[in-house]
Design an enzyme around this catalytic site. Structure first.
Site, PDB file in Angstrom:
ATOM      1  N   CYS A  73     -59.470 -72.199  36.721  1.00 53.20           N
ATOM      2  CA  CYS A  73     -59.289 -71.572  38.097  1.00 53.20           C
ATOM      3  C   CYS A  73     -60.434 -70.576  38.427  1.00 53.20           C
ATOM      4  CB  CYS A  73     -58.052 -70.693  37.887  1.00 53.20           C
ATOM      5  SG  CYS A  73     -56.614 -71.676  37.646  1.00 53.20           S
ATOM      6  N   ILE A 124     -49.717 -76.144  44.723  1.00 47.90           N
ATOM      7  CA  ILE A 124     -50.761 -77.285  44.526  1.00 47.90           C
ATOM      8  C   ILE A 124     -51.665 -77.519  46.081  1.00 47.90           C
ATOM      9  CG2 ILE A 124     -51.062 -79.527  44.068  1.00 47.90           C
ATOM     10  CD1 ILE A 124     -49.949 -77.814  41.599  1.00 47.90           C
ATOM     11  N   LYS A 148     -51.372 -67.237  46.551  1.00 49.82           N
ATOM     12  CA  LYS A 148     -49.803 -67.542  46.776  1.00 49.82           C
ATOM     13  C   LYS A 148     -49.588 -68.124  48.044  1.00 49.82           C
ATOM     14  CE  LYS A 148     -45.439 -67.453  46.797  1.00 49.82           C
ATOM     15  NZ  LYS A 148     -45.686 -68.788  47.560  1.00 49.82           N
ATOM     16  N   SER A 172     -48.151 -69.772  43.048  1.00 46.65           N
ATOM     17  CA  SER A 172     -49.025 -70.434  43.893  1.00 46.65           C
ATOM     18  C   SER A 172     -48.890 -71.732  44.065  1.00 46.65           C
ATOM     19  CB  SER A 172     -50.661 -69.932  43.587  1.00 46.65           C
ATOM     20  OG  SER A 172     -50.720 -70.810  42.354  1.00 46.65           O
ATOM     21  N   HIS A 219     -54.183 -72.510  46.466  1.00 45.89           N
ATOM     22  CA  HIS A 219     -55.048 -72.281  45.370  1.00 45.89           C
ATOM     23  C   HIS A 219     -55.525 -73.600  45.004  1.00 45.89           C
ATOM     24  CE1 HIS A 219     -56.403 -70.885  41.357  1.00 45.89           C
ATOM     25  NE2 HIS A 219     -55.197 -71.149  40.849  1.00 45.89           N
TER      26      HIS A 219
END
Ligand code: COA
Length: 412
Positions: A95, A222, A352, A220, A356
């Protein structure tokens, strides 16, 4: 502040343009098309003009494109789309892929090798449907995967431990939900955000249980999306714009990928290491930062950051969050408050609510700080003077962190 900084700091690089796509479900777009859209937006945002032929190198961050889209050597697709044959590098750091690409691009500018670099981050996650949950586990220890963990359940272990150690109080449970409410509130006016709707504490606490105690609205989402920024040498910045934003700290730290070998489940060592180096580099403290893009992949991580950064004392973030939210929940932006000092975290909704798409997030954070520092965030512009912004991007459960501090008006 401005004068003392200008005496001390030679910036790593200057940002002269930034662009992004909407985040969310983008069913009909390939990852390289998303990246090109963000890159062209970034180029077109440069005030005095910059063409694709002026770019001397590209740095891309992406975590999963080989798996999600069966692509390899994404640079080749980018060269085709852009019609240029310059050096292109791709970074994978889970990430934190975007943050890590940005870190490497800053080094390249600082080395003197290039005058203009495009840095991008992208991810296309929704095409994988439920398989994406397993794909994300590339960023965890295989033993954790074999034991049945997913990312929500790894962070659920951290949240459960935090509540066990520090949160014997209903207000702690509510505070960890308020983080989600605050970030959704900040995203309402962000035209690019995945979720532009308000949620309440009760919505969070009644949303489906994903991995106890984490519920759907603590997570968060997809997402698909891309973001890009254009970097140049500080001394060249005013050739391209009257409002450059300077990168005055760029740091990275790494740690073991596994959660079970960590010294603590309620703190993230790489955040502390990279943040200390970043603040020391500039000669400031957290109190000087006005806005922070914090890696809120799950709400517990935003709370942990507030403690790792020293903004709140260990075990006390939930109390600060609760009191700040109760005092400011009707404001346009809801700051965290400590001893009269206000810190606005995730002014565009964070991971959030803005979304993300993992490899894009680190660059999306830089984009957000760029537009906020320039006063160009439109309806979600923070209504106060800001000169220092921080971007915190982590990979896995804390295997890597990048920390960047941005400012304006210090380097003439
Ligand atoms: N926040 C808010 N709303 C969300 C959401 C989220 N994180 N995830 C999904 N939704 C909404 C959807 O928009 C949809 O709303 P609708 O019914 O009004 O259309 C509804 O919830 C159901 O969506 P769906 O896609 O079926 O949810 P899901 O159960 O498949 O996935 C999660 C939900 C939380 C499991 C998934 O978003 C997830 O795995 N998140 C974590 C991602 C992750 O681990 N990233 C790496 C971090 S390190």
């Amino acid at each position: 502040m401005t004068n003392s900084l200008s005496l001390k700091i030679k910036p790593h690089a200057a940002i002269i343009g930034a662009g992004r796509t909407n985040f969310g479900e983008q069913w009909y777009k390939d990852p390289e098309k998303l990246m090109i859209e963000a890159g062209i937006n970034a180029l077109e945002s440069v005030d005095f003009g910059l063409g694709r032929k002026d770019i001397q190198a590209c740095y891309f961050g992406s975590f999963l494109y080989q798996t999600t889209n069966k692509l390899g050597l994404v640079s080749g697709y980018m060269a085709r789309e852009l019609g240029i044959n310059i050096p292109m590098n791709t970074t994978e750091a889970a990430c934190a892929s975007g943050g890590s690409a940005f870190y490497n691009a800053c080094i390249a500018i600082k080395s003197g090798m290039y005058n203009v670099i495009l840095v991008g981050g992208f991810e296309k996650m929704t095409d994988r449907f439920n398989k994406i949950i397993d794909d994300l586990m590339f960023a965890a220890d295989p033993y954790e995967f074999d034991a049945g963990f997913t990312f929500p359940s790894l962070y659920a272990s951290m949240m459960a431990r935090y509540i066990h150690d520090y949160g014997d109080d209903q207000r702690c449970i509510e505070a960890l939900a308020q983080i989600a409410c605050k970030n959704h509130h900040h995203a309402v006016n962000n035209e690019y955000a995945q979720f532009r709707r308000e949620i309440t504490v009760q919505d969070v606490l009644k949303s489906p249980l994903v991995a106890d105690p984490i519920r759907l609205l603590h997570c968060s989402p997809i997402s698909d999306g891309a973001a890009a920024v254009i970097l140049t040498k500080p001394e060249l910045a005013r050739k391209y714009t009257d409002a450059p934003i300077y990168v005055i700290a760029s740091q990275q730290a790494t740690d073991d990928v596994s959660l079970y070998t960590r010294e603590s489940l309620t703190g993230i060592k790489v955040t502390r290491l990279a943040l200390k180096k970043a603040l020391d580099e500039v000669g400031i403290s957290m109190k000087d930062i006005q806005i922070a893009e914090v890696h809120d992949c799950f709400t517990i991580e935003e709370a942990i950051f507030l403690e790792d950064s020293g903004f709140y004392e260990k075990g006390k973030a939930w109390k600060g969050i609760y009191e700040s939210y109760e005092s400011f929940k009707n404001s346009k932006h809801i700051p965290y408050v400590k001893d009269g000092k206000e810190l606005i975290v995730n002014p565009g909704g964070g991971l959030k609510a803005d979304g993300h798409p993992v490899g894009a997030t680190g660059i999306r954070q830089i984009h957000e700080c760029f537009i906020q520092l320039r006063g160009e965030a439109g309806k979600h512009q923070v209504d106060k003077e800001i000169n220092l912004a921080l971007c915190h991007n982590i990979g896995g459960t804390g295997g890597i962190a990048t920390l960047h501090i941005l400012t304006r008006d210090i380097y003439e």
